[in-house]
Design a protein around this motif. Structure first.
Motif, PDB file in Angstrom:
ATOM      1  N   ALA A 136       0.839  -1.197   0.000  1.00  8.75           N
ATOM      2  CA  ALA A 136       0.000   0.000   0.000  1.00  8.75           C
ATOM      3  C   ALA A 136       0.874   1.247   0.000  1.00  8.75           C
ATOM      4  O   ALA A 136       1.918   1.277   0.656  1.00  8.75           O
ATOM      5  CB  ALA A 136      -0.928   0.013   1.216  1.00  8.75           C
ATOM      6  N   VAL A 137       0.441   2.272  -0.750  1.00  3.14           N
ATOM      7  CA  VAL A 137       1.123   3.568  -0.765  1.00  3.14           C
ATOM      8  C   VAL A 137       0.108   4.672  -0.461  1.00  3.14           C
ATOM      9  O   VAL A 137      -1.088   4.507  -0.657  1.00  3.14           O
ATOM     10  CB  VAL A 137       1.824   3.843  -2.112  1.00  3.14           C
ATOM     11  N   ASP A 138       0.615   5.801   0.014  1.00  2.93           N
ATOM     12  CA  ASP A 138      -0.254   6.894   0.447  1.00  2.93           C
ATOM     13  C   ASP A 138      -0.999   7.530  -0.720  1.00  2.93           C
ATOM     14  O   ASP A 138      -0.670   7.321  -1.889  1.00  2.93           O
ATOM     15  CB  ASP A 138       0.562   7.952   1.199  1.00  2.93           C
ATOM     16  N   ASP A 139      -1.991   8.338  -0.392  1.00  2.00           N
ATOM     17  CA  ASP A 139      -2.904   8.876  -1.398  1.00  2.00           C
ATOM     18  C   ASP A 139      -2.225   9.789  -2.407  1.00  2.00           C
ATOM     19  O   ASP A 139      -2.688   9.913  -3.550  1.00  2.00           O
ATOM     20  CB  ASP A 139      -4.033   9.652  -0.710  1.00  2.00           C
ATOM     21  N   MET A 140      -1.158  10.484  -2.023  1.00  2.00           N
ATOM     22  CA  MET A 140      -0.479  11.398  -2.934  1.00  2.00           C
ATOM     23  C   MET A 140       0.692  10.741  -3.659  1.00  2.00           C
ATOM     24  O   MET A 140       1.249  11.322  -4.584  1.00  2.00           O
ATOM     25  CB  MET A 140       0.020  12.634  -2.174  1.00  2.00           C
ATOM     26  N   GLY A 141       1.085   9.546  -3.245  1.00  2.00           N
ATOM     27  CA  GLY A 141       2.223   8.880  -3.883  1.00  2.00           C
ATOM     28  C   GLY A 141       3.559   9.443  -3.442  1.00  2.00           C
ATOM     29  O   GLY A 141       4.516   9.438  -4.211  1.00  2.00           O
ATOM     30  N   MET A 142       3.634   9.905  -2.196  1.00  2.00           N
ATOM     31  CA  MET A 142       4.884  10.483  -1.702  1.00  2.00           C
ATOM     32  C   MET A 142       5.968   9.423  -1.518  1.00  2.00           C
ATOM     33  O   MET A 142       7.156   9.734  -1.621  1.00  2.00           O
ATOM     34  CB  MET A 142       4.637  11.223  -0.383  1.00  2.00           C
ATOM     35  N   LYS A 143       5.581   8.203  -1.230  1.00  2.00           N
ATOM     36  CA  LYS A 143       6.536   7.110  -1.023  1.00  2.00           C
ATOM     37  C   LYS A 143       6.233   5.989  -2.016  1.00  2.00           C
ATOM     38  O   LYS A 143       5.121   5.438  -2.024  1.00  2.00           O
ATOM     39  CB  LYS A 143       6.430   6.578   0.408  1.00  2.00           C
ATOM     40  N   PRO A 144       7.178   5.638  -2.876  1.00  2.00           N
ATOM     41  CA  PRO A 144       6.900   4.661  -3.943  1.00  2.00           C
ATOM     42  C   PRO A 144       7.211   3.217  -3.555  1.00  2.00           C
ATOM     43  O   PRO A 144       8.003   2.951  -2.656  1.00  2.00           O
ATOM     44  CB  PRO A 144       7.854   5.123  -5.052  1.00  2.00           C
TER      45      PRO A 144
END
Length: 594
Positions: A136-144
Motif C-alpha cells: 500500500a502507498v499513500d494517497d499522494m504517492g509520496m513514497k513509492p
C-alpha cells in the motif's frame, strides 16, 4: 523513513537479499532487518525518525501472530490509532509509528491503509493460514513501491529500482518507447517505468498477492480529511506544519526563495519559536554569476522568519559528477535539471546534521500555480486546448521530436501511440469541468511520477526525510473545496503569505527551483562536453532512434544561440543515454556509494 524490499511466492537467497539491501542502504543507514521463509522474504533498511531506540523492522506483535510489516514513511495519526488498538487488546513495547501496523492489519485486513494519515509505502505479509502479500502507498504517492511480477506470478518489490534489479529474474530490458516518454513528458508517467516489466504502484493504491493468483491492484477511495470548520488556508497550513515539525531528530526547512517554501519556512519557524528553538533553513545555488539566481529572495525569507540560514553553493565543475549520481539514484530517466540541484541540496542538509526537511512541494499542483494550467483554462470553449497543454509538459515539443526521430522510430511511436497522445485523450474524455480535469491529472498522475518520486529518491540518497505540508490530506481537501477563482494562480496562497513573507517575494515572478541549464550548456562549461559525448553521432546511429545529423544541428544551434527549449531537449536525450548505460551496468556500478 526507510527503504523496504521483499518477495512473495519466490525463492530467494541470503546473498541476493543482502545485494538488494545494499543498493538502497543509503536511505536506511541506521539498522537493517530481514526475515525470510519458504516462498517469502521481507526486509527494511531503517532511517530512525520516530522513537529511534525502538521500532525495529520487520514489525511483529504477540497480539498479532503471523503478521509481519515494514514501513517506509511516517504515520502521523499513529497515537490515535495506537489508542484504538490498545482498546482492542493489542500491546506495544515502543512508541514507533509503524509498530501498530500488524495490529491494524489484523483488525482491518487489506483495508488497513484506509485508516492511515501520513506518507507511506507499506508491505504486510500475512502468514496465518494461506500466505498473502499486501502492498500500500499513500494517497499522494509520496513514497513509492516498485515491483516486478514474474510469469509464474511471483512478486518482488523494493523502494528503489536499482535495488529491485538486484533480485534474480528481474529484467533490465529498456522499453523501446522510453525515449519518447522522456522527450514527451520528461519521465514515464503512470504505473509503467522505463524498464519492461518493472512497475510502480499508483498513488493511493493497495495491491494484494495470493498464491497462484494475479496481483490485484486497486485505488482506494480518497482519504481527504473534510475541511475543518472555520479554518482557512493559512490556519490549515499552520496546523499541518505544526504536526510535521514534530520529530525525534533535528528538523530543518528548504527555502528556495519562492512563495510555497517561504510559507512553510515562516510557519515552521513560528512553531519552533514557541518551543524556544530556532529553525535552520537551506538554499542551494551555484558558484559564479548565473541567470535567475534566487539566493537574495531566500535570504529575505530567512531574515523575516529569523532562521539560521545556510547557503550551499556548488561549483559548476562538480556538475558532471552530480549528473551521473542522480541518474543512478533515480533508477529511470528524469529530464528535469532540478535533479542535480535536489541531490546537492540534501547532501548539504545531511552534512549539516539534519534528518528531516520540510518543503513546499505540491502547492503548484493543488493551487493552480503553473502557467500551462492558466493557459489551458483561458482557452475559449470549443477550442482544443489539450495539444498546447500536453506540449508544455514535454522536454521536446511534438514537432521537434518528430524531426529528430529516425523514420523507423517515428513509425514505431506512431503505431504504438505516444504518451502525449494518451494524456491528451484522457483530458478530452474527462467528464468533469476543465479545472477539475487538470487538477486531477496534475495531482494524481504527474505529481507522484515526475516530482515526488524524484524528491524521495534524491533526499533519501542522503538519508534525509522530506515532509510536505501541502500534500497532507487536510490541505488537499481544503484546496479541492476552494472556489474555482482561488484555485488558480495560487491566489489563496498569496493571500495567506501577506504579513508572513517579504513583499519582494510576494511580488516576484514565479520561477522554478532548478539548474540554469541554457547558460551551462555553452562553451567553457563542463556540462557541454559531457552532453556532446553522450550525443555523439556514433552512439546515436548505433541505437537507431535519433537522427545524428539533426541532433548535432540542434546542439550547434544551442552553442551559437543558447535557449531554454533547445537546452532542455538536448538534456533529456543526454539523460536517457546516460541512464541506458547505468542500468545496463556499462559504465557506473549501480550499487556504488552516494
Amino acid at each position: 523513513m526507510c527503504r523496504i524490499f521483499g518477495t512473495f511466492a519466490a525463492g530467494v537467497t541470503d546473498p541476493e537479499l543482502a545485494a538488494v539491501s545494499g543498493r538502497q542502504r543509503h536511505g536506511g543507514p541506521d539498522e537493517q532487518g530481514v526475515l525470510s521463509g519458504r516462498g517469502w522474504s521481507l526486509g527494511c533498511d531503517r532511517l530512525a525518525i520516530t522513537d529511534p531506540c525502538g521500532g525495529s523492522q520487520p514489525y511483529r506483535l504477540r497480539t498479532a501472530p503471523g503478521v509481519l510489516a515494514v514501513l517506509n514513511g511516517e504515520i502521523y495519526n499513529h497515537r490515535e490509532l495506537r489508542r484504538r488498538m490498545v482498546a482492542r487488546g493489542h500491546r506495544f513495547s515502543d512508541q514507533c509509528d509503524g509498530s501498530l501496523l500488524p495490529a491494524l492489519y489484523t483488525e482491518y485486513g487489506p483495508d488497513f491503509a484506509q485508516h492511515l494519515d501520513g506518507m507511506f509505502a507499506i508491505a504486510v505479509l500475512d502468514l496465518r493460514s494461506r500466505p498473502r502479500l499486501v502492498l500500500a502507498v499513500d494517497d499522494m504517492g509520496m513514497k513509492p513501491i516498485h515491483y516486478h511480477v514474474a510469469k509464474d506470478g511471483s512478486v518482488r518489490f523494493a523502494s528503489e529500482i536499482p535495488a529491485l534489479l538486484a533480485f534474480d529474474g528481474v529484467p533490465t530490458d529498456v522499453r523501446e518507447e522510453a525515449l519518447d516518454s522522456v522527450l514527451a513528458t520528461k519521465t514515464p508517467l503512470g504505473t509503467e517505468t522505463a524498464l519492461r516489466g518493472v512497475h510502480v504502484l499508483p498513488a493511493g493504491a493497495t495491491a494484494v498477492a495470493d498464491p497462484g493468483a494475479v496481483l490485484r491492484v486497486r485505488r482506494r477511495a480518497r482519504r481527504d480529511s473534510p475541511p475543518q470548520d472555520g479554518l482557512g488556508v493559512l490556519d490549515t497550513l499552520r496546523h499541518e506544519t505544526e504536526r510535521l515539525v514534530a520529530a525525534d531528530v533535528p528538523v530543518c526547512a528548504v527555502t528556495s526563495g519562492g512563495l510555497d517554501s517561504g510559507l512553510v519556512t515562516a510557519l515552521a519557524a513560528e512553531e519552533l519559536r514557541f518551543e524556544d528553538s530556532r529553525l535552520h533553513t537551506f538554499h542551494l545555488g551555484y558558484k559564479g554569476r548565473w541567470p535567475d539566481a534566487e539566493h537574495t529572495y531566500a535570504q529575505a525569507i530567512a531574515n523575516r522568519a529569523r532562521t539560521a540560514h545556510h547557503q550551499i553553493d556548488v561549483p559548476p565543475s562538480e556538475l558532471v559528477s552530480l549528473l551521473t549520481r542522480t541518474v543512478r539514484h533515480l533508477g529511470q530517466p528524469n529530464a528535469d535539471p532540478i535533479a542535480l540541484s535536489t541531490y546537492a541540496l540534501f547532501r548539504g542538509v545531511r552534512q549539516a546534521g539534519f534528518t528531516v526537511a520540510l518543503t513546499g512541494d505540491g502547492a503548484d499542483e493543488l493551487f493552480g500555480g503553473y502557467e500551462r494550467v492558466r493557459n489551458a483554462l483561458a482557452a475559449p470553449e470549443g477550442e482544443d486546448w489539450t495539444g498546447a497543454y500536453v506540449d508544455s509538459l514535454a522536454a521536446a515539443p511534438r514537432l521537434l521530436r518528430e524531426r529528430l526521430y529516425t523514420p523507423a522510430y517515428r513509425a514505431f511511436i506512431d503505431d504504438r501511440g505516444s504518451d502525449s497522445d494518451r494524456i491528451a485523450a484522457r483530458l478530452r474524455d474527462s467528464r468533469t469541468d476543465r479545472l477539475s480535469t487538470l487538477s486531477d491529472f496534475e495531482t494524481r498522475c504527474r505529481l507522484p511520477a515526475y516530482h515526488l518520486r524524484r524528491l524521495d529518491h534524491l533526499s533519501m540518497a542522503w538519508a534525509v526525510e522530506t515532509r510536505m505540508p501541502f500534500c497532507q490530506p487536510a490541505t488537499v481537501a481544503l484546496a479541492r473545496a476552494l472556489p474555482a477563482r482561488d484555485r488558480q494562480g495560487k491566489r489563496a496562497l498569496y493571500e495567506a503569505g501577506r504579513g508572513l513573507l517579504p513583499s519582494t517575494v510576494l511580488k516576484r515572478p514565479k520561477q522554478p527551483f532548478t539548474l540554469p541549464l541554457a547558460a551551462m550548456l555553452t562553451p567553457g562549461n563542463p556540462l557541454l562536453d559531457t552532453v556532446r559525448e553522450l550525443l555523439s553521432p556514433a552512439r546515436l546511429a548505433r541505437e537507431g532512434r535519433l537522427r545524428p545529423d539533426r541532433v548535432q544541428a540542434l546542439l550547434a544551434r544551442q552553442v551559437a544561440r543558447p535557449s531554454t527549449s533547445d537546452a532542455l531537449a538536448l538534456w533529456a536525450i543526454a539523460v536517457h543515454e546516460l541512464w541506458t548505460e547505468v542500468v545496463q551496468g556499462l559504465r557506473i556500478p549501480i550499487g556504488a556509494a552516494a
